[in-house]
Design a protein around this motif. Sequence first.
Motif, PDB file in Angstrom:
ATOM      1  N   LEU A 112       0.872  -1.364  -0.082  1.00  0.00           N
ATOM      2  CA  LEU A 112      -0.005   0.208  -0.089  1.00  0.00           C
ATOM      3  C   LEU A 112       0.776   1.175   0.046  1.00  0.00           C
ATOM      4  N   MET A 113       1.858   1.325   0.819  1.00  0.00           N
ATOM      5  CA  MET A 113       2.648   2.320   0.916  1.00  0.00           C
ATOM      6  C   MET A 113       3.495   2.628  -0.446  1.00  0.00           C
ATOM      7  N   PHE A 114       3.850   1.471  -1.319  1.00  0.00           N
ATOM      8  CA  PHE A 114       4.639   1.572  -2.406  1.00  0.00           C
ATOM      9  C   PHE A 114       3.767   2.399  -3.261  1.00  0.00           C
ATOM     10  N   ILE A 115       2.346   1.964  -3.445  1.00  0.00           N
ATOM     11  CA  ILE A 115       1.654   2.505  -4.528  1.00  0.00           C
ATOM     12  C   ILE A 115       1.240   3.958  -4.266  1.00  0.00           C
ATOM     13  N   ASN A 116       0.950   4.082  -2.989  1.00  0.00           N
ATOM     14  CA  ASN A 116       0.633   5.590  -2.487  1.00  0.00           C
ATOM     15  C   ASN A 116       1.926   6.324  -2.753  1.00  0.00           C
ATOM     16  N   THR A 117       3.056   5.859  -2.675  1.00  0.00           N
ATOM     17  CA  THR A 117       4.288   6.845  -2.921  1.00  0.00           C
ATOM     18  C   THR A 117       4.336   7.266  -4.308  1.00  0.00           C
ATOM     19  N   GLN A 118       3.770   6.460  -5.381  1.00  0.00           N
ATOM     20  CA  GLN A 118       3.977   6.743  -6.664  1.00  0.00           C
ATOM     21  C   GLN A 118       2.726   7.654  -6.781  1.00  0.00           C
ATOM     22  N   VAL A 119       1.521   7.378  -6.562  1.00  0.00           N
ATOM     23  CA  VAL A 119       0.260   8.097  -6.696  1.00  0.00           C
ATOM     24  C   VAL A 119       0.497   9.608  -6.083  1.00  0.00           C
ATOM     25  N   ALA A 120       0.644   9.755  -4.819  1.00  0.00           N
ATOM     26  CA  ALA A 120       0.974  10.968  -4.351  1.00  0.00           C
ATOM     27  C   ALA A 120       1.951  11.894  -5.053  1.00  0.00           C
ATOM     28  N   THR A 121       3.151  11.337  -5.430  1.00  0.00           N
ATOM     29  CA  THR A 121       4.175  11.960  -6.128  1.00  0.00           C
ATOM     30  C   THR A 121       3.858  12.470  -7.401  1.00  0.00           C
ATOM     31  N   ALA A 122       2.934  11.600  -8.192  1.00  0.00           N
ATOM     32  CA  ALA A 122       2.247  12.064  -9.590  1.00  0.00           C
ATOM     33  C   ALA A 122       1.476  13.241  -9.585  1.00  0.00           C
ATOM     34  N   ALA A 123       0.416  13.088  -8.293  1.00  0.00           N
ATOM     35  CA  ALA A 123      -0.583  14.269  -8.107  1.00  0.00           C
ATOM     36  C   ALA A 123       0.182  15.310  -7.776  1.00  0.00           C
ATOM     37  N   ALA A 124       1.211  15.216  -6.904  1.00  0.00           N
ATOM     38  CA  ALA A 124       1.826  16.879  -6.652  1.00  0.00           C
ATOM     39  C   ALA A 124       2.567  17.419  -8.005  1.00  0.00           C
ATOM     40  N   VAL A 125       2.992  16.489  -8.780  1.00  0.00           N
ATOM     41  CA  VAL A 125       3.834  16.979 -10.016  1.00  0.00           C
ATOM     42  C   VAL A 125       2.627  17.679 -10.647  1.00  0.00           C
ATOM     43  N   LEU A 126       1.650  17.108 -10.909  1.00  0.00           N
ATOM     44  CA  LEU A 126       0.575  17.889 -11.885  1.00  0.00           C
ATOM     45  C   LEU A 126      -0.035  18.937 -11.078  1.00  0.00           C
ATOM     46  N   ALA A 127      -0.113  19.109  -9.896  1.00  0.00           N
ATOM     47  CA  ALA A 127      -0.779  20.194  -9.012  1.00  0.00           C
ATOM     48  C   ALA A 127       0.241  21.151  -8.858  1.00  0.00           C
ATOM     49  N   TRP A 128       1.568  21.172  -8.725  1.00  0.00           N
ATOM     50  CA  TRP A 128       2.395  21.964  -8.993  1.00  0.00           C
ATOM     51  C   TRP A 128       2.625  22.622  -9.963  1.00  0.00           C
ATOM     52  N   LEU A 129       2.477  22.065 -11.052  1.00  0.00           N
ATOM     53  CA  LEU A 129       2.860  22.479 -12.461  1.00  0.00           C
ATOM     54  C   LEU A 129       1.229  23.140 -12.941  1.00  0.00           C
ATOM     55  N   ALA A 130       0.067  22.902 -12.450  1.00  0.00           N
ATOM     56  CA  ALA A 130      -1.062  23.697 -12.786  1.00  0.00           C
ATOM     57  C   ALA A 130      -0.983  24.870 -11.855  1.00  0.00           C
TER      58      ALA A 130
END
Length: 446
Positions: free
Chosen positions: A242-260
Amino acid sequence: MAPAITLAADATLSAANTGFMLICSALVMLMTPGLAFFYGGMVRVKSTLNMLMMSFISLGIVTILWVLYGFSMAFGTDSGSIIGWSSDYVGLSGIGLTQLWDGYTIPIYVFAVFQLMFAIITPALISGALADRVKFSAWALFVALWATVVYFPVAHWVWGAGGWAFELGVIDFAGGTAVHINAGAAALGVILVIGKRVGFKKDPMRPHSLPLVMLGAGLLWFGWFGFNAGSWLGNDDGVGALMFINTQVATAAAVLAWLAYEKIRHGAFTTLGAASGAVAGLVAITPSGGAVSPLGAIAVGAIAGVLCAMAVGLKYKFGYDDSLDVVGVHLVGGVVGSLLIGFFATGGGQSDVAGLFYGGGLDQFWKQCAGVFAVLGYSLVASAVLAFLIDKTLGMRVSEDDEVAGIDQAEHAETAYDFSGGGGGSAFSAAPAAPAQEAKAKKVDA
């Protein structure tokens, strides 16, 4: 971090879990060179090597201190809920080769080396706030003192059996408080003591190598899977996955949010924004990833991406010179990720604790607040005091002339890039130069 309590009296050594944790330890070790590249690309050319060295020296200093007494202070027998100590852990000399860590299926040596890598990268994180202006000798002394006075005790509070935050029930899966808030608050404390760079808010201080920044961010993202997923210590219950997939998911969301946010606020999608967003997401999910669902991880990452992007500009508003945004990313990201546990914890991950949005009320949120602000306050004050004492004795800053000319040459007698064609960039040659070459070199240096 998996709780430091006996889970099974009949636990036996698992070769699979042991191998997995050794791999995770190596991944976390790789994060420190990754951080060096990330920071090294963000500074100006004249400070590149110094930035790399400020991370690399932590690998040397903290490793020795951890073996001598750090592991004992952090994970030894509790004393007053503040510090640990076990004579068997001093020098790691009283530990059997197959002696297991508190009922888990991995040897104590494996747990000790995994935790060592956390201890190494935490002071290295601080260095980004101090770029361009700190004596290397003073920094090395600060790392040794800070690890002893701040990191080792705080690690015990948060992860050590008997530590007050651990006993209170503060959730910090892999280091939101012990690593990121700790380092971010320390960075703020030190820069308030040593002051701004020459030319702050006047001279251009743009990153000299964005490819190097992206390389560092990629290595950090890669290593962070060991940092986060490994913190469940190989337990076979799905929480590490769970922690592994959440690490990927949260990081991806943060990249998109920061760029937006960056596009709306500044009109462009920048490479530096993508790299910084990735790190912000990694920081925020570090404490919370074992307690939230993947949908919750998207929310944590997106919120952190926007708030950290907003926070990096505060240094211009309030006038503190956080050179590479350690406060804006690590302190703010760590606070956001830690506090959001109180809202997004599902009760079906690392524990049965549920947050407000899952019917658990605000009880966990207040516990998270206690951990966050205690670590923040202690690290801020203790780090400022250490910086003040070093500044008044050894002196923390290089001279203004050395800072303007370049800290690499002043502190390391080298430059990162050799534009003269001689190779190596060193101020010293292995063999004496011919007279004509020597005259040419002097002309170039002039």
